[in-house]
Structure formats: C-alpha cells, structure tokens
Design a protein around this motif. Structure first.
Motif, mmCIF file in Angstrom:
data_model
loop_
_atom_site.group_PDB
_atom_site.id
_atom_site.type_symbol
_atom_site.label_atom_id
_atom_site.label_comp_id
_atom_site.label_asym_id
_atom_site.label_seq_id
_atom_site.Cartn_x
_atom_site.Cartn_y
_atom_site.Cartn_z
ATOM 1 N N GLN A 188 9.657 16.421 -5.422
ATOM 2 C CA GLN A 188 10.617 16.251 -6.512
ATOM 3 C C GLN A 188 11.820 15.409 -6.095
ATOM 4 N N TRP A 189 12.275 15.549 -4.853
ATOM 5 C CA TRP A 189 13.573 14.978 -4.488
ATOM 6 C C TRP A 189 13.538 13.789 -3.556
ATOM 7 N N THR A 190 12.356 13.427 -3.003
ATOM 8 C CA THR A 190 12.297 12.208 -2.193
ATOM 9 C C THR A 190 12.741 10.980 -3.006
ATOM 10 N N PRO A 191 12.349 10.870 -4.277
ATOM 11 C CA PRO A 191 12.801 9.713 -5.059
ATOM 12 C C PRO A 191 14.325 9.598 -5.104
ATOM 13 N N PHE A 192 14.987 10.737 -5.180
ATOM 14 C CA PHE A 192 16.449 10.743 -5.218
ATOM 15 C C PHE A 192 17.020 10.136 -3.942
ATOM 16 N N MET A 193 16.546 10.654 -2.802
ATOM 17 C CA MET A 193 17.001 10.130 -1.524
ATOM 18 C C MET A 193 16.683 8.644 -1.415
ATOM 19 N N MET A 194 15.485 8.286 -1.921
ATOM 20 C CA MET A 194 15.057 6.908 -1.793
ATOM 21 C C MET A 194 15.961 5.977 -2.581
ATOM 22 N N VAL B 43 0.847 -1.205 0.000
ATOM 23 C CA VAL B 43 0.000 0.000 0.000
ATOM 24 C C VAL B 43 0.879 1.250 0.000
ATOM 25 N N LEU B 44 1.905 1.234 0.843
ATOM 26 C CA LEU B 44 2.829 2.371 0.963
ATOM 27 C C LEU B 44 3.509 2.661 -0.373
ATOM 28 N N VAL B 45 4.032 1.600 -0.990
ATOM 29 C CA VAL B 45 4.774 1.782 -2.236
ATOM 30 C C VAL B 45 3.860 2.286 -3.351
ATOM 31 N N LEU B 46 2.672 1.686 -3.423
ATOM 32 C CA LEU B 46 1.758 2.122 -4.493
ATOM 33 C C LEU B 46 1.309 3.563 -4.276
ATOM 34 N N ALA B 47 1.064 3.934 -3.002
ATOM 35 C CA ALA B 47 0.681 5.319 -2.721
ATOM 36 C C ALA B 47 1.803 6.266 -3.149
ATOM 37 N N PHE B 48 3.033 5.878 -2.845
ATOM 38 C CA PHE B 48 4.190 6.700 -3.197
ATOM 39 C C PHE B 48 4.299 6.863 -4.715
ATOM 40 N N VAL B 49 4.146 5.756 -5.421
ATOM 41 C CA VAL B 49 4.235 5.824 -6.878
ATOM 42 C C VAL B 49 3.121 6.719 -7.426
ATOM 43 N N PHE B 50 1.916 6.571 -6.840
ATOM 44 C CA PHE B 50 0.793 7.379 -7.317
ATOM 45 C C PHE B 50 1.067 8.871 -7.114
ATOM 46 N N VAL B 51 1.509 9.232 -5.905
ATOM 47 C CA VAL B 51 1.775 10.647 -5.626
ATOM 48 C C VAL B 51 2.886 11.174 -6.544
ATOM 49 N N GLU C 267 12.638 14.589 3.326
ATOM 50 C CA GLU C 267 12.973 13.645 2.253
ATOM 51 C C GLU C 267 13.598 12.375 2.819
ATOM 52 N N ILE C 268 14.540 12.545 3.762
ATOM 53 C CA ILE C 268 15.230 11.368 4.297
ATOM 54 C C ILE C 268 14.241 10.458 5.025
ATOM 55 N N VAL C 269 13.389 11.062 5.859
ATOM 56 C CA VAL C 269 12.463 10.245 6.653
ATOM 57 C C VAL C 269 11.504 9.488 5.730
ATOM 58 N N ILE C 270 10.851 10.228 4.811
ATOM 59 C CA ILE C 270 9.901 9.565 3.911
ATOM 60 C C ILE C 270 10.631 8.528 3.065
ATOM 61 N N ALA C 271 11.785 8.921 2.525
ATOM 62 C CA ALA C 271 12.524 8.021 1.646
ATOM 63 C C ALA C 271 12.910 6.744 2.376
#
Lengths: 275, 310
Positions: free
Chosen positions: B185-191, A15-23, B100-104
């Motif tokens: 924009q940048w959370t994916p980078f950290m992730m 759920v977390l990953v899909l929500a992230f991808v969606f956002v 970003e770090i926490v979410i990532a």
C-alpha cells in the motif's frame, strides 16, 4: 520526431517499472473483476479469469439494498469538505498575510494537530456527541470529519496562498480593500485550482474514513465503509456484495488519482513538496 | 470595546466600523474559528482522556467513575496483549518503512532513468492507486486474495509448486501478511517522495560526477542520499504516524489474531473502549499512543518548517 526513444539499456529499468505497476494494480483489478461474476465464479478455484461484463446483478443488489448508506457517505463527505474549507481558507490566508506575534507557533500548532491519532480523541468525542445528540447523525460525522481534516486543509491551503504575488495584495490594500475583500477578490480567484486540489483531498480522506464512523454511527447515519465491513463476519462472507461495493467505494479515489495526479505528491506531503 | 461603549451617542457608527475594519479584528475573525474548533477536537479530548485514564469507568456508565490513580497504566503495562500491541506496532513501523524505502528507491531510480519516455508518465497514476483507495477496501481485497480456500495467491503459488501459504491463518504468517499489505500500500508513497527528491538533483551534478570518474556508490552516498534525505525523513515521520493509527486493514483481515499475533495499538484501544466499554483502560492506552505521536510530531513540525523555508 522526439528524442523519446527506447534505448537497449532501458530494458532492465523497464522490466522493473512494469513489474512494479503490475503488482500495484493486480490485486485491485482482481477485486474489480470479481464484481462482475456470480458468486460461484467468485469463489471458483481454478479461477474464472475473465468475467462476463454484462453481468451487473451484484451492482444492482448492492445499490438497491444499500443506496441510503452511499448517500450518507456522500452527505457526510461533501458537508465535511465544505465546512473544512470555509474554516481553513480564511485561516490560511491570515497566517500567510498577517504579521503578528506567535504566527509561526500557531501554524505549527495547527500542523501538529494533524498528527494526532483519532483514537486519542475517540472516547471524549463519543461522550460529547452522546451528550449533544450527535451520535449516529450526519451533522455529527460532518463535524468530526471536518475537524480531523482541518489541519491538513489549512496547511495545504497556505502553500497555495503563498504563491499569490505579495504586490497584488499590497496594491489591493492601498486601494482601501478590507482583508476580506482581498481574500475574496484577489486571493481566491488566483488560487482556484489549488483550492480545488485541497477540496478533493479532504473529500477523499473523509470518503475513505472508517474508524470514526464505526463508533460514531450505529444505524441511521452509517457510512458505506461501515456497511461494507459488515459483509465479512463470523458467518457467511458476502463476496459478491464486497466486490461490487468495493468498486463503488473506490470509484471516487481512483478517478481523483487519474485527474489530479500532479497534485498528489504535494497533497500527501501536506504541501511540503511543490507540484 | 470600552471606547465604543463610551461614545454611545451619535457618532457611534464610525468607531465601530473602524474596529470591524481593523487588522486585529479581521485577523481574529479569520483565525479564531479554526483554532477553537481544533482546540475542542484536540486539547479538550486530551485533558478528558487523561482524566478518564485515572479512573475506573465504563463507557456505558460514565457517571460512576472511581478514581484509581495510575492503576490503569500499571494494568496496561502488565497486560501481555497491550505489550504485544506495542511490539507489533513498533515492528510494523520499522520493518515496513525500511522495506518501503529500499524498494521505492530502486523503482524510483528505474523510473527516473526512463524519464525520456514520456508515455511512461501515464503509469504514475496507476501505481499511485494503492495509497489512494479506501484502506478498508485494501483489507477486503487481501482477505479475498489471501483466502486459504478461494484465494488466488495460493492458487498461483500452487501453480509453481509452492505453498499453500497459511497467510492470515498462522501467527507468524499473519504478521508477515499484514506487513506485505502495508508495503504494497505505501511503497508508492515513498516512491513519489524519493522521485521528487531525485528529480530535484540538477543534471549537471550527475555530469560532473561522471566527468570526475565517480563510481555509482559515490553518486549514491555523496549526491543522491544527501539530496533526498530531508524528504525521505518527512515520509518516514508521516508513515510512523500512519502506523500508530493503523486500524482498518487489521480490523477486516485478522482482528488482531490469530491469538494476539497481529494486535496493534489503535485496535487495542478501540476494543477496550468500544467492545469491552473499559473507558479507563482504553483512555490510558489512547494517552500512551498520543504521547508517542506527540514526541514524533515535534520532530515532524520542525522538519516541515525547515523544508517549507528552503
């Protein structure tokens, strides 16, 4: 078949990953959908969710009116990519394969120039370009873009050149090849895919660039992003142009992300993380 | 060279060829063009910026520069707008990078725990998109999404009984909106960085931890954080450098407004130089930005070397 089975405890993470991808993609998609809507639908509230995908008027308008600026962007970007690679590859090769005093310091200095904010060079660059007649010209943009991407290109190319087995290079040297022959005959063929990744990255960085183009170009050599930025202003906002132009502008980076995804981590960390 | 000149007779070819084929010559030919180019693009502008920053000078009349000493710096440091830009840039860096770090980290953990599902890997390119698309377009997209009248964000919030949110229309909200865009924009980078770090942890270490009865917070503090520390630090440095040059998104969404609420350093220097043509003040601002990034860069270079040598 495979062990790749969905387990009950995967529900939470899923759920977390899909929500992230969606956002991550929803705002992009929303703009892309707008590109296929007439102006009235773009600004309609409640929104028109699914447009008629055969409505291509916005693309046609943008392409017929602004195609010269897309061409400018392409020329500046391709030119800068070529220039940056022509300079970076021999440098990276020499920094990896030659032993000389100050080698590491030199590599570090090149890396540190990557960190320099472009605004710090803005006025001096503007003044030389004005003096040399390079303002508002594509050669000027090519030089600026190649320069600002050079440190990245050198550093990332180094990470690929390092992977060429040292024995091959030594063998070629023993057979009497010059360093130039070693570079073109041994190293280049073996790091082709790596260099393609470097080139694509430089291309995307230059393609996405906006601020330098904003003050280095005024009319003739304006790049596509500069033109797009003028669609939003004090008066009417041209949402239909913005939407279609956004799709065109984002096409290269999006395609790149799909085709080169395994190189991206290494690219965004300047080769510090291996792919 | 003297050697070649002296033997300017018949056997001239041989030494010249020897010189051209010498290691030293080839190495110089490989490296020098890049270095000259970079010096022209970095060292020279730096010196020239310092020179300009000590003068009262208009971009439109560069010849009429008047030496004013440190005046530009003094004016700059007493200009509330510049101080605002400093504070905003600093705040943006600290808050957005922390979020970003926490979410990532959370998402990366979720992703890694699903790594047995191969099809999920296809999603990687999807969430990478925000950091790859043109930053200017990111600004455009959020001008559209967060638009007070025709934006979908307020429409959706209205649907669940919230809002309307002023987004870019009010001083506090504008800064938060800019912050949200940055995080988006940048959370994916950290992730990606954190994932690379987590995936490098050998699975037998997790196994050993489990056998020893380690709690999740032991695994986190004793195994995971030490393993990803270096790479996250690298990410933080690159993001700070990015924040110092942050421009495109504010340029299209707020232009630093309303008031001075979203003014950032690069936009400030840009406006001084190219909108008010105050090359002296603008250069002083540029020099300050440069000094900040130089301090950060020294750390960055050392760190990258260490990672590179591992």
């Amino acid at each position: 078949m495979t062990s790749a089975k969905f387990r009950p405890r995967d529900v939470g993470p899923m759920v977390l990953v899909l929500a992230f991808v969606f956002v991550s993609i929803a705002p992009l998609l929303w703009m892309a959908l707008a590109a296929f809507k007439p102006t009235a639908d773009i600004i309609a509230i409640p929104p028109v969710w699914i447009p008629d995908f055969t409505y291509l008027q916005n693309f046609q308008d943008v392409l017929t009116q602004f195609w010269p600026f897309i061409v400018n962007s392409l020329i500046a970007t391709v030119g800068a990519t070529i220039l940056a690679l022509v300079l970076a590859v021999p440098t990276a090769f020499a920094l990896v394969n030659h032993r000389f005093r100050g080698r590491e310091a030199l590599a570090d200095w090149i890396l540190s120039t990557r960190m320099m904010p472009p605004i710090a060079a803005a006025v001096p660059l503007f003044v030389i370009f004005r003096g040399a007649g390079l303002l508002d010209s594509l050669p000027g943009l090519i030089i600026a873009y190649a320069g600002f991407n050079l440190p990245f290109a050198v550093w990332m190319t180094m990470s690929f050149v390092r992977r060429v087995p040292k024995e091959l290079i030594e063998a070629a040297r023993l057979e009497g090849c010059t360093w130039w022959q070693v570079l073109t005959g041994v190293v280049l063929p073996l790091s082709k895919s790596g260099l393609a990744a470097v080139a694509t990255f430089v291309f995307i960085f230059a393609w996405n660039e906006f601020m330098l183009a904003l003050f280095l170009t005024t009319r003739e050599a304006k790049t596509f992003p500069v033109v797009i930025s003028s669609f939003i202003g004090t008066g009417r906002v041209y949402w239909e142009y913005i939407a279609a132009a956004s799709v065109i502008q984002c096409l290269p980076p999006v395609l790149f992300t799909f085709f080169m995804q395994k190189h991206i981590v290494s690219g965004v960390t300047m080769g510090a993380v291996k792919d | 060279m003297a050697n070649i000149a002296m033997r300017a007779g018949a056997p001239q070819e041989a030494p010249r060829r020897a010189f051209i084929h010498s290691d030293r010559f080839q190495r110089t030919a490989f490296i020098a063009p890049t270095c000259i180019f970079l010096a022209l693009l970095t060292i020279w502008p730096f010196i020239y910026s310092v020179y300009l920053s000590l003068h009262a000078v208009k971009l439109t009349a560069m010849k009429r520069a008047v030496f004013v000493g440190a005046n530009n710096y003094i004016n700059l440091l007493s200009d509330p707008l510049f101080l605002r830009a400093m504070v905003n840039t600093g705040m943006l860096a600290v808050t957005s990078i922390t979020c970003e770090i926490v979410i990532a980290f959370v998402i990366a953990k979720a992703f890694v725990s699903l790594s047995h599902l191969k099809w999920l890997n296809g999603l990687r390119s999807l969430f990478m998109l925000p950091m790859m698309v043109t930053p200017l377009i990111v600004g455009m997209i959020f001008s559209y999404v967060f638009n007070p009248v025709l934006g979908i964000a307020n429409y959706l919030l209205g649907g669940v009984g919230l809002g309307p949110v002023p987004w870019f229309g009010d001083t506090t909200a504008a800064m938060i909106s800019i912050l949200l865009i940055n995080i988006w924009q940048w959370t994916p980078f950290m992730m990606l960085l954190i994932m690379a770090g987590l995936l490098s942890i050998r699975s037998d270490l997790y196994e050993a931890a489990r056998v020893d009865g380690a709690k999740w917070h032991h695994v986190l503090t004793l195994l995971e954080i030490p393993s990803i520390k270096g790479i996250v630090l690298l990410g933080v440095i690159l993001r700070i450098i990015d924040t110092l040059r942050f421009f495109d998104v504010v340029y299209v969404t707020t232009r630093g407004g309303p008031g001075d609420s979203t003014m950032v350093l690069t936009l400030y220097a840009y406006q001084q130089n190219f909108q008010f043509f105050q090359a002296g003040v603008g250069s002083a601002a540029a020099v300050i930005i440069l000094v900040i990034s130089m301090v950060i860069t020294t750390f960055a270079v050392r760190l990258l070397r260490r990672i590179e040598n591992d």
